[in-house]
Design an enzyme around this catalytic site. Sequence first.
Site, PDB file in Angstrom:
ATOM      1  N   TRP A 156       0.830  -1.218   0.000  1.00 11.80           N
ATOM      2  CA  TRP A 156       0.000   0.000   0.000  1.00 11.80           C
ATOM      3  C   TRP A 156       0.860   1.262   0.000  1.00 11.80           C
ATOM      4  O   TRP A 156       0.516   2.256  -0.653  1.00 11.80           O
ATOM      5  CB  TRP A 156      -0.961   0.009   1.186  1.00 11.80           C
ATOM      6  N   ASP A 210      -1.215   6.943   6.283  1.00 14.45           N
ATOM      7  CA  ASP A 210      -2.304   6.042   5.908  1.00 14.45           C
ATOM      8  C   ASP A 210      -2.504   5.070   7.068  1.00 14.45           C
ATOM      9  O   ASP A 210      -1.664   4.211   7.306  1.00 14.45           O
ATOM     10  CB  ASP A 210      -1.911   5.302   4.615  1.00 14.45           C
ATOM     11  N   LYS A 222     -11.539  -1.603   7.529  1.00 12.27           N
ATOM     12  CA  LYS A 222     -10.740  -2.573   8.281  1.00 12.27           C
ATOM     13  C   LYS A 222     -11.006  -2.461   9.776  1.00 12.27           C
ATOM     14  O   LYS A 222     -11.438  -3.414  10.397  1.00 12.27           O
ATOM     15  CB  LYS A 222      -9.257  -2.393   7.981  1.00 12.27           C
TER      16      LYS A 222
HETATM   17  C1  LIG Z   1      -6.863  -1.642   2.358  1.00 19.07           C
HETATM   18  C2  LIG Z   1      -5.841  -0.603   2.365  1.00 19.07           C
HETATM   19  C3  LIG Z   1      -5.817   0.414   1.412  1.00 19.07           C
HETATM   20  C4  LIG Z   1      -6.806   0.475   0.283  1.00 19.07           C
HETATM   21  O1  LIG Z   1      -7.989   1.010   0.730  1.00 19.07           O
HETATM   22  P1  LIG Z   1      -9.189   1.396  -0.265  1.00 19.07           P
HETATM   23  O2  LIG Z   1     -10.207   1.916   0.685  1.00 19.07           O
HETATM   24  O3  LIG Z   1      -9.570   0.126  -0.954  1.00 19.07           O
HETATM   25  O4  LIG Z   1      -8.695   2.408  -1.206  1.00 19.07           O
HETATM   26  C5  LIG Z   1      -4.850   1.386   1.521  1.00 19.07           C
HETATM   27  N1  LIG Z   1      -3.954   1.372   2.511  1.00 19.07           N
HETATM   28  C6  LIG Z   1      -3.936   0.409   3.443  1.00 19.07           C
HETATM   29  C7  LIG Z   1      -2.911   0.441   4.538  1.00 19.07           C
HETATM   30  C8  LIG Z   1      -4.879  -0.605   3.396  1.00 19.07           C
HETATM   31  O5  LIG Z   1      -4.864  -1.569   4.336  1.00 19.07           O
END
Ligand SMILES: *Cc1c(COP(=O)(O)O)cnc(C)c1O
Length: 366
Positions: A103, A175, A199
């Site tokens: 990611w 993020d 998540k």
């Molecule tokens: C799942 C995830 C993403 C992607 O998220 P989306 O909502 O599908 O864009 C980005 N960064 C991390 C750390 C993730 O776990």
Amino acid sequence: MTHRVINFYAGPAGLPLPALERAQEELLDFAGTGMSVMEISHRAKEYDAVHEEAIALTKELMGLPSNYTVLMLQGGAHLSFGMIPLNLLRGGRKADYIVTGNWAEKATKEAKLVGGDHVRVAASTKEQKFNRLPHPDEIKVGPDSSFVHFTSNNTVEGTQWHEFPQVGQVPYICDMSSDFMWRPFDVSPFGLIYGGAQKNLGPSGVTLTIIREDFLEMCEAQDLPSYLRFKIHAEKNSLYNTPPTFGIYILRNVLAYNKSIGGLKAIEASNRKKGELLYGCIDKHPGFYRGFVTEKAHRSLMNVDFFLPTPELDDQFVKEAKKAGMVGLKGYRDIGGIRVSAYNAVTVDHVKTLVDFMEQFVKVNG
Ligand SMILES: *Cc1c(COP(=O)(O)O)cnc(C)c1O
């Protein structure tokens, strides 16, 4: 009784049962409206109360100082990967990205599409297949950097920054998609925090974004389409357009539940206990369970990746776990093996059930 399994999916992921039960109870007649929350205007006072509560609970649970604004947007972390450089890398600004996984790599790639050479890689552990985080002496941040972007929990590889990277005085952008609100922490070094809710916080469709006043002021770009501008969302309190009302409603239910069980301190204690149980079992059987992450200090408490002695045993493990009522254990396609995603909604009891199963599995197959 309704049949529920133990859910170890990586995302979208399990939600706290009381948050779902509340939605079930309120589904057909929300707040005395005779309609579900999905069926009313986002300008209705009944919806507005939910919207405000989700924001207030985020501030309260995270202990946000008053110079932070909470936004509830759409487009997931993916849209944020682009919105961040579009809004912030203006006027010759530069940024450093720390690349620690799948990611983080995507975030960097998207930022480079916007910022080109102004987006620099401060460190990368790609050569190590992202099986650890960079050490402090491997991180090179320019003194002219406006922010350092990192991924607090690497969902695919199972590493997590328990101590945030050392980057001097440069503010962080982070993020936190897969470990948002897993513990209390000091937000003051962060200019912006973002993450898809699906998540650790709620359903897909809501992107929680927290932005500091000075970072909001940096977003002066007038030439971007309106939806892409953080400032417009902030001015309109995330009601510039129709927000994902049902997603925000579920987010509110999850946050209210999190508060009721003692907030982030209690959640952290539960997450640490889960980690001790899982890694304790892995470390007890080094000849059978082999962790993907090479440095213990970098192990994630959210996503635990490990391998059994053969891929056949990995498959058998997943199948037998499913029979025992536990789903979502297959590793990410590029890594293989097993991945246990033990987000906030996964309880200590769920993990105990899994660890008992792991012990039994070694006995029979080890
Ligand atoms: C799942 C995830 C993403 C992607 O998220 P989306 O909502 O599908 O864009 C980005 N960064 C991390 C750390 C993730 O776990």
